[in-house]
Design a protein around this motif. Structure first.
Motif, PDB file in Angstrom:
ATOM      1  N   VAL A   1      -7.811 -34.689 -27.921  1.00 17.05           N
ATOM      2  CA  VAL A   1      -7.752 -36.116 -28.253  1.00 17.05           C
ATOM      3  C   VAL A   1      -8.973 -36.875 -27.753  1.00 17.05           C
ATOM      4  CG1 VAL A   1      -6.455 -38.258 -27.901  1.00 17.05           C
ATOM      5  CG2 VAL A   1      -5.228 -36.096 -28.249  1.00 17.05           C
ATOM      6  N   ALA A   2      -9.316 -36.702 -26.483  1.00 18.37           N
ATOM      7  CA  ALA A   2     -10.382 -37.483 -25.857  1.00 18.37           C
ATOM      8  C   ALA A   2     -11.763 -36.986 -26.291  1.00 18.37           C
ATOM      9  CB  ALA A   2     -10.253 -37.428 -24.342  1.00 18.37           C
ATOM     10  N   GLN A   3     -12.775 -37.792 -25.993  1.00 15.62           N
ATOM     11  CA  GLN A   3     -14.170 -37.373 -26.220  1.00 15.62           C
ATOM     12  C   GLN A   3     -14.983 -37.771 -25.007  1.00 15.62           C
ATOM     13  OE1 GLN A   3     -16.872 -39.612 -26.851  1.00 15.62           O
ATOM     14  NE2 GLN A   3     -15.748 -41.532 -27.092  1.00 15.62           N
ATOM     15  N   PHE A   4     -16.098 -37.085 -24.798  1.00 19.48           N
ATOM     16  CA  PHE A   4     -16.813 -37.170 -23.537  1.00 19.48           C
ATOM     17  C   PHE A   4     -18.308 -37.427 -23.709  1.00 19.48           C
ATOM     18  CE2 PHE A   4     -13.216 -34.284 -23.455  1.00 19.48           C
ATOM     19  CZ  PHE A   4     -12.435 -34.817 -22.438  1.00 19.48           C
ATOM     20  N   ASP A   5     -18.707 -37.936 -24.887  1.00 20.50           N
ATOM     21  CA  ASP A   5     -20.142 -38.097 -25.119  1.00 20.50           C
ATOM     22  C   ASP A   5     -20.553 -39.487 -25.579  1.00 20.50           C
ATOM     23  OD1 ASP A   5     -20.457 -37.978 -28.384  1.00 20.50           O
ATOM     24  OD2 ASP A   5     -18.807 -36.747 -27.677  1.00 20.50           O
ATOM     25  N   ASN A   6     -19.612 -40.312 -26.068  1.00 23.35           N
ATOM     26  CA  ASN A   6     -20.011 -41.601 -26.650  1.00 23.35           C
ATOM     27  C   ASN A   6     -19.133 -42.721 -26.110  1.00 23.35           C
ATOM     28  OD1 ASN A   6     -20.767 -43.770 -28.214  1.00 23.35           O
ATOM     29  ND2 ASN A   6     -20.754 -42.631 -30.143  1.00 23.35           N
ATOM     30  N   PRO A   7     -19.618 -43.467 -25.105  1.00 26.82           N
ATOM     31  CA  PRO A   7     -18.807 -44.535 -24.501  1.00 26.82           C
ATOM     32  C   PRO A   7     -18.509 -45.693 -25.443  1.00 26.82           C
ATOM     33  CG  PRO A   7     -21.039 -44.580 -23.634  1.00 26.82           C
ATOM     34  CD  PRO A   7     -20.928 -43.322 -24.437  1.00 26.82           C
ATOM     35  N   SER A   8     -19.188 -45.772 -26.580  1.00 25.57           N
ATOM     36  CA  SER A   8     -18.940 -46.868 -27.511  1.00 25.57           C
ATOM     37  C   SER A   8     -17.759 -46.592 -28.437  1.00 25.57           C
ATOM     38  CB  SER A   8     -20.188 -47.142 -28.354  1.00 25.57           C
ATOM     39  OG  SER A   8     -20.463 -46.066 -29.229  1.00 25.57           O
ATOM     40  N   ARG A   9     -17.231 -45.386 -28.380  1.00 25.63           N
ATOM     41  CA  ARG A   9     -16.122 -45.037 -29.255  1.00 25.63           C
ATOM     42  C   ARG A   9     -14.831 -44.871 -28.477  1.00 25.63           C
ATOM     43  NH1 ARG A   9     -17.464 -40.692 -33.858  1.00 25.63           N
ATOM     44  NH2 ARG A   9     -15.182 -40.855 -33.898  1.00 25.63           N
ATOM     45  N   GLU A  10     -13.709 -44.978 -29.184  1.00 26.50           N
ATOM     46  CA  GLU A  10     -12.395 -44.893 -28.544  1.00 26.50           C
ATOM     47  C   GLU A  10     -12.164 -43.508 -27.944  1.00 26.50           C
ATOM     48  OE1 GLU A  10      -9.797 -45.902 -31.748  1.00 26.50           O
ATOM     49  OE2 GLU A  10      -9.894 -48.051 -31.336  1.00 26.50           O
ATOM     50  N   GLY A  11     -11.364 -43.479 -26.904  1.00 25.90           N
ATOM     51  CA  GLY A  11     -10.980 -42.223 -26.288  1.00 25.90           C
ATOM     52  C   GLY A  11     -12.027 -41.610 -25.383  1.00 25.90           C
ATOM     53  N   TYR A  12     -13.038 -42.408 -24.977  1.00 23.19           N
ATOM     54  CA  TYR A  12     -14.119 -41.866 -24.151  1.00 23.19           C
ATOM     55  C   TYR A  12     -13.709 -41.763 -22.683  1.00 23.19           C
ATOM     56  CZ  TYR A  12     -18.487 -41.641 -21.537  1.00 23.19           C
ATOM     57  OH  TYR A  12     -19.494 -41.286 -20.661  1.00 23.19           O
ATOM     58  N   ILE A  13     -14.096 -40.648 -22.057  1.00 28.30           N
ATOM     59  CA  ILE A  13     -13.925 -40.463 -20.614  1.00 28.30           C
ATOM     60  C   ILE A  13     -15.209 -39.852 -20.073  1.00 28.30           C
ATOM     61  CG2 ILE A  13     -12.595 -39.374 -18.780  1.00 28.30           C
ATOM     62  CD1 ILE A  13     -10.231 -39.172 -20.618  1.00 28.30           C
ATOM     63  N   ASP A  14     -15.736 -40.444 -19.020  1.00 24.22           N
ATOM     64  CA  ASP A  14     -16.904 -39.892 -18.326  1.00 24.22           C
ATOM     65  C   ASP A  14     -16.373 -39.015 -17.190  1.00 24.22           C
ATOM     66  OD1 ASP A  14     -19.008 -39.405 -16.527  1.00 24.22           O
ATOM     67  OD2 ASP A  14     -20.051 -41.217 -17.156  1.00 24.22           O
ATOM     68  N   PRO A  15     -16.526 -37.691 -17.263  1.00 23.57           N
ATOM     69  CA  PRO A  15     -15.965 -36.819 -16.236  1.00 23.57           C
ATOM     70  C   PRO A  15     -16.459 -37.121 -14.830  1.00 23.57           C
ATOM     71  CG  PRO A  15     -16.540 -35.544 -18.170  1.00 23.57           C
ATOM     72  CD  PRO A  15     -17.114 -36.921 -18.373  1.00 23.57           C
TER      73      PRO A  15
END
Length: 394
Positions: free
Chosen positions: A229-243
């Motif tokens: 579900v989540a994504q880890f590369d684009n903070p401008s998009r929904e579902g972003y998490i910075d590990p």
């Protein structure tokens, strides 16, 4: 304890990758023949209309009669010194070939138990069109100006979505995460989550979360559900998490971050209701009310039907037509090139990764990986998470 990709899977993946790279080079010289074949198949339609109808036809992704194989999807890949060169002149092994090698070895143990998009009837056909080759695109564009590099990606995304919608049971994703530029993140994962026969709980990653993530991030963000579900590369998009930020946060902040990201999971659809023919209901009711006495000898129960014969183990297909003749020559395998010191390590095989064959359809994610022009965001973490390639043209 998790390990690197098994040697037998890796060796076969490299063989498949070099074979496909060799076939793609030869396809460039067949651009006119490929365009002629597509124009003839299109008939009174334009080539683009024909292709869009083709990739949306579920018949092409359904396996033949018999046990349905397990779906395998893929995205990106990793640097490998013995792999074919990518567009940047770097040795890179797409996860496509790791998925295909895994499926092939699964089928050797249990025929017909696994497959990828490119090994299904429609996937093989679309792959043989080599729509991402410049010469083929140029020839097709002269006959239909709708056909561009972006259109080629649209075709692979369309066929991938068709596969995801038709899948059943547990599916296997050969990737570490879903990059926001990938077909996996944008098309396949949402379709699998919504699929009443799959759902979020049946999405299983073949690889562990990236090794450069901090420990808590790996433990809490590295689950199958979160990565689906989540994504880890684009903070401008929904579902972003910075590990990295996640690791440094207080427990309650991590919990809220995770909950917010998981809000973007696609709800699973309900299974369609099974219709009972009208005449069956009264018959079943009567049978329940009245059991007639047996007259004469009681017939023995019929013997169980013999199971349908299993399909033979999948063979690694040889290219057809002009390519097949050239395949009698061994494609040149370049000498191993040293990896740079800052190259991310190869993915680890997911701990406990032993998905059971189930009644599933198919899967995967388009043609050979093509790297986007630089990462979406400048952070080192995002760059490394993106890898050097993705599923299908960007």
């Amino acid at each position: 304890m998790s390990t690197l990709i098994p040697e037998n899977v890796e060796a076969l993946a490299l063989e498949l990758a070099h074979r496909e790279a060799h076939a793609a080079k030869l396809a460039s010289g067949r651009a006119k023949a490929i365009a002629d074949e597509l124009e003839a198949a299109a008939g009174d339609k334009s080539i683009s209309e024909y292709l869009l109808a083709f990739v949306n036809d579920e018949a092409g992704v359904r396996p033949p009669e018999g046990p349905a194989p397990q779906s395998a999807f893929w995205s990106f890949g990793h640097d490998h010194p013995e792999a074919p060169m990518n567009h940047k002149g770097e040795p890179f092994l797409d996860n496509r070939y790791i998925a295909e090698a895994w499926a092939h070895l699964q089928n050797e143990q249990r025929p017909g138990s696994a497959q990828t998009l490119e090994t299904t009837a429609a996937g093989r056909r679309l792959n043989e069109m080599y729509l991402w080759e410049d010469e083929v695109l140029e020839e097709l564009a002269q006959r239909d100006d709708e056909i561009t590099w972006g259109f080629a990606r649209e075709c692979w995304a369309g066929l991938s979505e068709t596969y995801a919608k038709a899948a059943e049971g547990q599916v296997v994703v050969f990737a570490q995460t879903g990059h926001t530029l990938s077909i996996l993140h944008n098309t396949e994962s949402p379709a699998l989550q919504a699929n009443h026969a799959v759902g979020l709980d049946n999405i299983h990653f073949a690889f562990e979360a990236p090794q450069w993530w901090p420990e808590a991030a790996r433990d809490e963000l590295g689950t199958n559900a979160v990565r689906a579900v989540a994504q880890f590369d684009n903070p401008s998009r929904e579902g972003y998490i910075d590990p990295a930020v996640y690791e440094a946060s207080a427990p309650e902040v991590r919990e809220a971050t995770l909950a917010k990201a998981m809000e973007h999971a696609t709800p699973q659809q309900e299974a369609p209701a099974q219709e009972v023919p009208e005449q069956e209901a009264p018959q079943q009711e009567a049978a329940a009310q009245e059991v007639p006495a047996a007259e004469g000898p009681v017939p023995s129960a019929p013997a169980a039907e013999a199971p349908a014969p299993e399909a033979p183990a999948a063979e690694v297909p040889a290219a057809e037509g002009p390519v097949a003749e050239a395949e009698t020559l061994e494609p040149e395998v370049p000498a191993a090139a040293p990896l740079e010191a800052n190259t991310p390590p190869p993915p680890l095989w997911q701990a406990g990764f032993n998905p059971k064959p189930s009644r599933a359809a198919h899967g995967s994610s388009g043609p050979s990986a093509v790297n986007p022009e630089g990462p979406t965001v400048g952070a080192e973490l995002a760059s490394r998470a993106a890898g050097n390639g993705m599923d299908g043209p960007a």
